[in-house]
Write a protein that holds these residues in place. Sequence first.
Motif, mmCIF file in Angstrom:
data_model
loop_
_atom_site.group_PDB
_atom_site.id
_atom_site.type_symbol
_atom_site.label_atom_id
_atom_site.label_comp_id
_atom_site.label_asym_id
_atom_site.label_seq_id
_atom_site.Cartn_x
_atom_site.Cartn_y
_atom_site.Cartn_z
ATOM 1 N N PRO A 174 0.805 -1.223 0.000
ATOM 2 C CA PRO A 174 0.000 0.000 0.000
ATOM 3 C C PRO A 174 0.837 1.273 0.000
ATOM 4 C CG PRO A 174 -0.837 -1.577 1.616
ATOM 5 C CD PRO A 174 0.488 -2.100 1.157
ATOM 6 N N GLU A 175 1.949 1.266 0.736
ATOM 7 C CA GLU A 175 2.789 2.463 0.784
ATOM 8 C C GLU A 175 3.326 2.819 -0.600
ATOM 9 O OE1 GLU A 175 2.106 1.390 4.833
ATOM 10 O OE2 GLU A 175 2.844 0.143 3.196
ATOM 11 N N ALA A 176 3.716 1.794 -1.347
ATOM 12 C CA ALA A 176 4.220 2.043 -2.704
ATOM 13 C C ALA A 176 3.132 2.646 -3.581
ATOM 14 C CB ALA A 176 4.736 0.739 -3.315
ATOM 15 N N ALA A 177 1.903 2.120 -3.472
ATOM 16 C CA ALA A 177 0.801 2.669 -4.259
ATOM 17 C C ALA A 177 0.540 4.126 -3.890
ATOM 18 C CB ALA A 177 -0.457 1.830 -4.051
ATOM 19 N N ALA A 178 0.616 4.440 -2.600
ATOM 20 C CA ALA A 178 0.383 5.815 -2.155
ATOM 21 C C ALA A 178 1.444 6.758 -2.711
ATOM 22 C CB ALA A 178 0.366 5.864 -0.629
ATOM 23 N N ILE A 179 2.684 6.301 -2.758
ATOM 24 C CA ILE A 179 3.765 7.116 -3.338
ATOM 25 C C ILE A 179 3.501 7.375 -4.812
ATOM 26 C CG2 ILE A 179 6.205 7.056 -4.003
ATOM 27 C CD1 ILE A 179 6.718 5.620 -1.289
ATOM 28 N N MET A 180 3.104 6.344 -5.538
ATOM 29 C CA MET A 180 2.858 6.501 -6.970
ATOM 30 C C MET A 180 1.735 7.499 -7.241
ATOM 31 S SD MET A 180 1.368 3.865 -9.773
ATOM 32 C CE MET A 180 -0.246 4.160 -9.053
ATOM 33 N N LEU A 181 0.675 7.431 -6.445
ATOM 34 C CA LEU A 181 -0.477 8.302 -6.680
ATOM 35 C C LEU A 181 -0.124 9.776 -6.537
ATOM 36 C CD1 LEU A 181 -3.432 6.412 -4.957
ATOM 37 C CD2 LEU A 181 -2.972 6.638 -7.405
ATOM 38 N N THR A 182 0.926 10.087 -5.805
ATOM 39 C CA THR A 182 1.319 11.484 -5.601
ATOM 40 C C THR A 182 2.553 11.844 -6.422
ATOM 41 O OG1 THR A 182 2.599 10.847 -3.626
ATOM 42 C CG2 THR A 182 0.328 11.545 -3.282
ATOM 43 N N ALA A 183 2.788 11.119 -7.523
ATOM 44 C CA ALA A 183 3.997 11.337 -8.334
ATOM 45 C C ALA A 183 3.941 12.630 -9.138
ATOM 46 C CB ALA A 183 4.186 10.159 -9.290
#
Length: 319
Positions: A174-183
Amino acid sequence: MTGQPTPVIIDCDTGVDDALALLFAVRHPGLDLRAVTCVAGNTDVDQVVRNTLIVLDHAGAGDIPVARGAARPLIEPARSAAHVHGQDGMGDMELPDSTRTPVDVDAVTLLRREILASPSPVTLIPTAPLTNIALLLRTFPEVTRNIERIVFMGGAVAVGNASPVAEFNVWHDPEAAAIMLTAGVPITMYGLDVFERVQVQAADIQRLRESPEPRLKLAGALLAHRDPAVTADPTPTGGLGDAGAVCAVADPGGLTTRLLPVEVSLAPGPSRGQTIVDRRARHGESEIHDGLREQALVDVGLDVDVDRYVKLWLETVEG
């Protein structure tokens, strides 16, 4: 087809439907597959690399670089989907190893190299947990200047599969997905709401399985693979799964999206890994009383032209 092919990079955890995505991406004339990067997900990362090289062989791919990436999520241990995809991630078909070898750099290094070297902006297509993508964005944020869009298979508006509310790829990291969404780049979410609808009919699967061509025989076997949990399902169709996300890059008109705020639930508990998609027509009470929250705006896939994508995939892979 007019203009130059779209440069794409697929980041995958090659299981059954990632393989279907690779078979399509290699052969579609409108896509320039510049690299494939591998991450732990459906199976361990070394097996993912092995599977990817095998599929590229069957697809008749040229010298496409393949790199090994993250062996586990950013925080949590790896949790495979062998119970769905088989112990080898590819339905335990016991396919012989490829003579191809991965490049001698890691996935993040390869991603940076290929993105910055591309003469036109690259479309990233992650069909796996987003660990490699998050590491790339945090380590080399300058790549965003040459990323056209990220079209990722992951998330769900309605119902999850890894949990009641979370889809596997986002749930896995989930943390990786959250990082991607704010790229800060345009993002399209090809989630379970459309993923599960694109089904190839039994007659087409049988035709592929009976072909003497190894590429098509493999495609048919992959489509015929069944999740052991639903082997009693009498429906003899086969889902394109991750391949639908690549179809959405080749032919965006087959996917209906809406630009909506999306965030990932990171708290421990039953909602962890959920993609919270805000479809309200007006602000809620928390926004009115406490101020607006910063949420990424994502083109969320809400509907798909099933026949259009099935036809596109079959014509491309068989062509």
